[in-house]
Design a protein around this motif. Structure first.
Motif, short mmCIF file in Angstrom:
data_model
loop_
_atom_site.label_atom_id
_atom_site.label_comp_id
_atom_site.label_asym_id
_atom_site.label_seq_id
_atom_site.Cartn_x
_atom_site.Cartn_y
_atom_site.Cartn_z
N SER A 156 -12.40 12.89 9.71
CA SER A 156 -11.22 12.09 9.42
C SER A 156 -11.51 11.16 8.25
O SER A 156 -12.66 10.77 8.03
CB SER A 156 -10.81 11.27 10.65
N TYR A 157 -10.47 10.76 7.54
CA TYR A 157 -10.65 9.94 6.35
C TYR A 157 -9.34 9.24 6.01
O TYR A 157 -8.25 9.67 6.42
CB TYR A 157 -11.12 10.78 5.16
N ARG A 158 -9.44 8.13 5.31
CA ARG A 158 -8.25 7.41 4.85
C ARG A 158 -8.54 6.78 3.50
O ARG A 158 -9.69 6.50 3.15
CB ARG A 158 -7.85 6.33 5.85
N ALA A 159 -7.48 6.58 2.73
CA ALA A 159 -7.62 6.02 1.38
C ALA A 159 -6.86 4.71 1.27
O ALA A 159 -5.83 4.50 1.93
CB ALA A 159 -7.10 7.01 0.35
N HIS A 160 -7.38 3.83 0.42
CA HIS A 160 -6.66 2.61 0.03
C HIS A 160 -5.96 2.92 -1.28
O HIS A 160 -6.61 3.28 -2.27
CB HIS A 160 -7.65 1.45 -0.13
N VAL A 161 -4.65 2.81 -1.28
CA VAL A 161 -3.82 3.27 -2.40
C VAL A 161 -3.13 2.09 -3.07
O VAL A 161 -2.66 1.15 -2.40
CB VAL A 161 -2.77 4.29 -1.89
N GLN A 162 -3.07 2.14 -4.37
CA GLN A 162 -2.37 1.12 -5.18
C GLN A 162 -0.98 0.84 -4.63
O GLN A 162 -0.21 1.77 -4.34
CB GLN A 162 -2.27 1.63 -6.63
N ASP A 163 -0.64 -0.43 -4.45
CA ASP A 163 0.68 -0.89 -3.99
C ASP A 163 1.00 -0.53 -2.55
O ASP A 163 2.04 -0.94 -2.03
CB ASP A 163 1.82 -0.34 -4.87
N ILE A 164 0.13 0.22 -1.89
CA ILE A 164 0.38 0.63 -0.50
C ILE A 164 -0.63 0.02 0.45
O ILE A 164 -0.30 -0.43 1.54
CB ILE A 164 0.36 2.18 -0.38
N GLY A 165 -1.88 -0.01 0.02
CA GLY A 165 -2.95 -0.47 0.90
C GLY A 165 -3.55 0.69 1.68
O GLY A 165 -3.47 1.85 1.27
N TRP A 166 -4.15 0.37 2.83
CA TRP A 166 -4.79 1.40 3.63
C TRP A 166 -3.76 2.30 4.29
O TRP A 166 -2.85 1.83 4.97
CB TRP A 166 -5.68 0.79 4.71
N GLN A 167 -3.92 3.61 4.10
CA GLN A 167 -3.09 4.58 4.80
C GLN A 167 -3.67 4.87 6.18
O GLN A 167 -4.78 4.45 6.51
CB GLN A 167 -3.00 5.88 3.99
N GLU A 168 -2.93 5.62 6.99
CA GLU A 168 -3.45 6.07 8.28
C GLU A 168 -4.50 7.16 8.05
O GLU A 168 -4.50 7.85 7.03
CB GLU A 168 -2.32 6.63 9.14
N TYR A 169 -5.40 7.32 9.02
CA TYR A 169 -6.38 8.39 8.94
C TYR A 169 -5.70 9.75 9.02
O TYR A 169 -4.74 9.95 9.78
CB TYR A 169 -7.40 8.29 10.07
N VAL A 170 -6.20 10.69 8.23
CA VAL A 170 -5.82 12.10 8.33
C VAL A 170 -7.10 12.89 8.57
O VAL A 170 -8.19 12.33 8.55
CB VAL A 170 -5.09 12.59 7.07
N SER A 171 -6.98 14.19 8.78
CA SER A 171 -8.18 14.95 9.14
C SER A 171 -8.12 16.39 8.68
O SER A 171 -7.05 16.95 8.43
CB SER A 171 -8.38 14.92 10.67
#
Length: 262
Positions: free
Chosen positions: A116-131
């Motif tokens: 599982s992994y998640r990214a911190h995205v510009q203008d959004i912040g931390w997303q939910e984990y995906v896998s």
């Protein structure tokens, strides 16, 4: 089984699923089959199943003597997989007790998530984990990835280490097992990433990953510590997909042009 065949196979090609999932599905089916009692002509039969990438292999040993007591649970090899488990839903084996004209259904648990992994995205912040090959990040929004967390499932023995190449910083040191790689609150883009498995997991699996890179689009799949993205181009990463694939199995897709450097 009624023909007393001792070695046979059943096709179970799950090629529509990612390689990391298809092999696991057949392993789960084999495990479920091996937990059952099987009978042929009212005599208990020793049946052992092995899950392969595109088929199930069986070995059977037959007892010519009739059982002295009890009731057959599976007569004439009538257990049939009526629904294959996927990452999102459980499967089902249906079997018939012909002596009583009764049907029994048994659940096959859905495969566990492997990574599982998640990214911190510009203008959004931390997303939910995906896998397991799902996309983390955005598509068509021109937003940079700024940081990432990666973790293995608790059912896997081993770890995962990774590092990122960051705007104005370059390559960071490796972090591992759900630690953050990247920056927070600095508005700096991720430009490339390297990921590798550690421990027993590295002996059983290859880790594949690919990124969506500004102006390049989706790059080829990198694996086992190779760099993915770009260096020296000042291009942002916008999305990432990560998968585990059993050793010896094919890559999930094209492996060309996974990294650009100048």
């Amino acid at each position: 089984m009624e023909a007393k065949t001792t070695d046979f196979t059943i096709s179970a090609d799950n090629s529509s699923y990612p390689p990391s999932i298809s092999g696991i599905q057949n392993g789960i089916l084999a495990y479920a089959i091996n937990q059952m009692d099987w009978f042929c002509n009212d005599s208990k039969t020793q049946l052992y199943a092995t899950g392969k990438a595109a088929q199930l292999e069986f070995k059977a040993a037959y007892n010519e003597n009739k059982p002295t007591g009890g009731h057959p649970q599976h007569v004439g090899g009538s257990g049939v997989v009526v629904k294959v488990p996927t990452r999102d839903s459980e499967g089902m084996i249906k079997s018939t007790r012909t002596q009583y004209q009764a049907t029994k259904e048994e659940t096959i648990n859905k495969p566990a998530e492997l990574i599982s992994y998640r990214a911190h995205v510009q203008d959004i912040g931390w997303q939910e984990y995906v896998s397991d090959g799902e996309m983390s990040g955005t598509s068509g929004q021109s937003k940079r990835l700024e940081a990432i967390n990666i973790r293995l499932s608790s059912v896997i023995n081993g770890g995962v280490s990774y590092r990122t190449h960051i705007q104005d910083i370059g390559w960071q040191e490796y972090v591992s097992d759900d630690e953050m790689s990247g920056t927070s609150g600095q508005s700096k883009r991720l430009e490339a990433i390297q990921i590798k498995l550690t421990g027993q997991t590295a002996e059983k699996y290859d880790i594949y990953y690919r990124v969506h890179c500004q102006d390049f689009g989706w790059l080829g799949w990198a694996k086992n510590g190779e760099a993915s993205g770009s260096e020296g181009y000042a291009k942002r990463l916008e999305a990432i997909e990560i998968r585990l694939v059993l050793k010896g199995h094919a890559a999930p897709g094209n492996t060309d042009n996974c990294f650009y450097k100048r």
